[in-house]
Write a protein that holds these residues in place. Structure first.
Motif, PDB file in Angstrom:
ATOM      1  N   PRO A  95      54.365  22.842  13.738  1.00 16.91           N
ATOM      2  CA  PRO A  95      54.781  22.165  14.963  1.00 16.91           C
ATOM      3  C   PRO A  95      54.434  20.679  14.914  1.00 16.91           C
ATOM      4  N   GLY A  96      55.362  19.854  15.341  1.00 20.89           N
ATOM      5  CA  GLY A  96      55.148  18.409  15.385  1.00 20.89           C
ATOM      6  C   GLY A  96      55.420  17.689  14.078  1.00 20.89           C
ATOM      7  N   TRP A  97      55.779  18.414  13.016  1.00 25.36           N
ATOM      8  CA  TRP A  97      56.026  17.772  11.729  1.00 25.36           C
ATOM      9  C   TRP A  97      57.389  17.100  11.738  1.00 25.36           C
ATOM     10  N   LYS A  98      57.447  15.891  11.195  1.00 21.75           N
ATOM     11  CA  LYS A  98      58.707  15.146  11.108  1.00 21.75           C
ATOM     12  C   LYS A  98      59.027  14.897   9.647  1.00 21.75           C
ATOM     13  N   THR A  99      60.299  14.913   9.329  1.00 19.83           N
ATOM     14  CA  THR A  99      60.731  14.647   7.973  1.00 19.83           C
ATOM     15  C   THR A  99      60.387  13.213   7.607  1.00 19.83           C
ATOM     16  N   PRO A 100      59.747  12.979   6.447  1.00 15.32           N
ATOM     17  CA  PRO A 100      59.412  11.604   6.064  1.00 15.32           C
ATOM     18  C   PRO A 100      60.676  10.813   5.755  1.00 15.32           C
ATOM     19  N   SER A 101      60.569   9.506   5.927  1.00 12.92           N
ATOM     20  CA  SER A 101      61.732   8.660   5.632  1.00 12.92           C
ATOM     21  C   SER A 101      61.989   8.652   4.141  1.00 12.92           C
ATOM     22  N   LYS A 102      63.254   8.516   3.786  1.00  9.95           N
ATOM     23  CA  LYS A 102      63.625   8.529   2.382  1.00  9.95           C
ATOM     24  C   LYS A 102      63.265   7.179   1.759  1.00  9.95           C
ATOM     25  N   PRO A 103      62.877   7.190   0.485  1.00 10.77           N
ATOM     26  CA  PRO A 103      62.542   5.921  -0.160  1.00 10.77           C
ATOM     27  C   PRO A 103      63.796   5.085  -0.423  1.00 10.77           C
ATOM     28  N   ASP A 104      63.598   3.803  -0.541  1.00 10.30           N
ATOM     29  CA  ASP A 104      64.695   2.887  -0.823  1.00 10.30           C
ATOM     30  C   ASP A 104      65.112   3.077  -2.285  1.00 10.30           C
ATOM     31  N   PRO A 105      66.363   3.464  -2.574  1.00  9.27           N
ATOM     32  CA  PRO A 105      66.764   3.718  -3.960  1.00  9.27           C
ATOM     33  C   PRO A 105      66.772   2.460  -4.824  1.00  9.27           C
ATOM     34  N   MET A 106      66.810   1.287  -4.202  1.00 12.62           N
ATOM     35  CA  MET A 106      66.827   0.043  -4.982  1.00 12.62           C
ATOM     36  C   MET A 106      65.436  -0.319  -5.494  1.00 12.62           C
ATOM     37  N   THR A 107      64.401   0.145  -4.825  1.00  6.29           N
ATOM     38  CA  THR A 107      63.056  -0.253  -5.228  1.00  6.29           C
ATOM     39  C   THR A 107      62.195   0.920  -5.689  1.00  6.29           C
ATOM     40  N   SER A 108      62.589   2.126  -5.450  1.00  4.11           N
ATOM     41  CA  SER A 108      61.733   3.255  -5.839  1.00  4.11           C
ATOM     42  C   SER A 108      61.797   3.494  -7.346  1.00  4.11           C
ATOM     43  N   GLY A 109      60.667   3.767  -7.922  1.00  2.00           N
ATOM     44  CA  GLY A 109      60.613   4.081  -9.339  1.00  2.00           C
ATOM     45  C   GLY A 109      60.647   2.870 -10.246  1.00  2.00           C
ATOM     46  N   ARG A 110      60.601   1.679  -9.711  1.00  5.01           N
ATOM     47  CA  ARG A 110      60.650   0.466 -10.528  1.00  5.01           C
ATOM     48  C   ARG A 110      59.302  -0.227 -10.467  1.00  5.01           C
ATOM     49  N   ARG A 111      58.929  -0.772 -11.581  1.00  6.21           N
ATOM     50  CA  ARG A 111      57.696  -1.560 -11.626  1.00  6.21           C
ATOM     51  C   ARG A 111      58.075  -3.029 -11.809  1.00  6.21           C
ATOM     52  N   PRO A 112      57.234  -3.879 -11.273  1.00  6.54           N
ATOM     53  CA  PRO A 112      57.538  -5.306 -11.485  1.00  6.54           C
ATOM     54  C   PRO A 112      57.444  -5.652 -12.978  1.00  6.54           C
ATOM     55  N   LYS A 113      58.315  -6.549 -13.404  1.00  2.00           N
ATOM     56  CA  LYS A 113      58.324  -6.954 -14.815  1.00  2.00           C
ATOM     57  C   LYS A 113      57.094  -7.806 -15.104  1.00  2.00           C
ATOM     58  N   ARG A 114      56.504  -7.540 -16.261  1.00  4.91           N
ATOM     59  CA  ARG A 114      55.359  -8.345 -16.686  1.00  4.91           C
ATOM     60  C   ARG A 114      55.861  -9.447 -17.609  1.00  4.91           C
ATOM     61  N   SER A 115      55.245 -10.579 -17.482  1.00  4.27           N
ATOM     62  CA  SER A 115      55.689 -11.664 -18.352  1.00  4.27           C
ATOM     63  C   SER A 115      54.806 -11.827 -19.546  1.00  4.27           C
TER      64      SER A 115
END
Length: 92
Positions: free
Chosen positions: A72-92
């Protein structure tokens, strides 16, 4: 033991033909107990009135689908943004 099972099966068929389905059910349960390893005497004394048969498809590979129960009271979590999920910032 096969002769006991054959005798019980004969009696079960005769009960079903007489439309004494309660007797046929009791004999069917005794047959299953004997096949499962019980002695004929133990099967005759067993009380099988509270037993129920397994529903088809309730067990087995790919046949049983779990039904999740939402708390009771549980809400579905928001979906992650497909443009940013699973990506790591590039290292220089």
């Amino acid at each position: 033991m096969d002769s006991e099972i054959a005798d019980l099966e004969r009696r079960m068929i005769a009960a079903a033909e007489r439309e004494d389905f309660e007797e046929a059910r009791l004999l069917r349960d005794r047959i299953n107990l004997v096949r499962g390893g019980a002695t004929p005497e133990e099967a005759a004394r067993a009380d099988t009135s509270g037993l129920s048969r397994q529903k088809p498809g309730a067990m087995g590979i790919g046949t049983n689908k779990a039904k999740p129960v939402v708390p009771p009271g549980w809400k579905t979590p928001s979906k992650p943004d497909p443009m940013t999920s699973g990506r790591r910032p590039k290292r220089s």
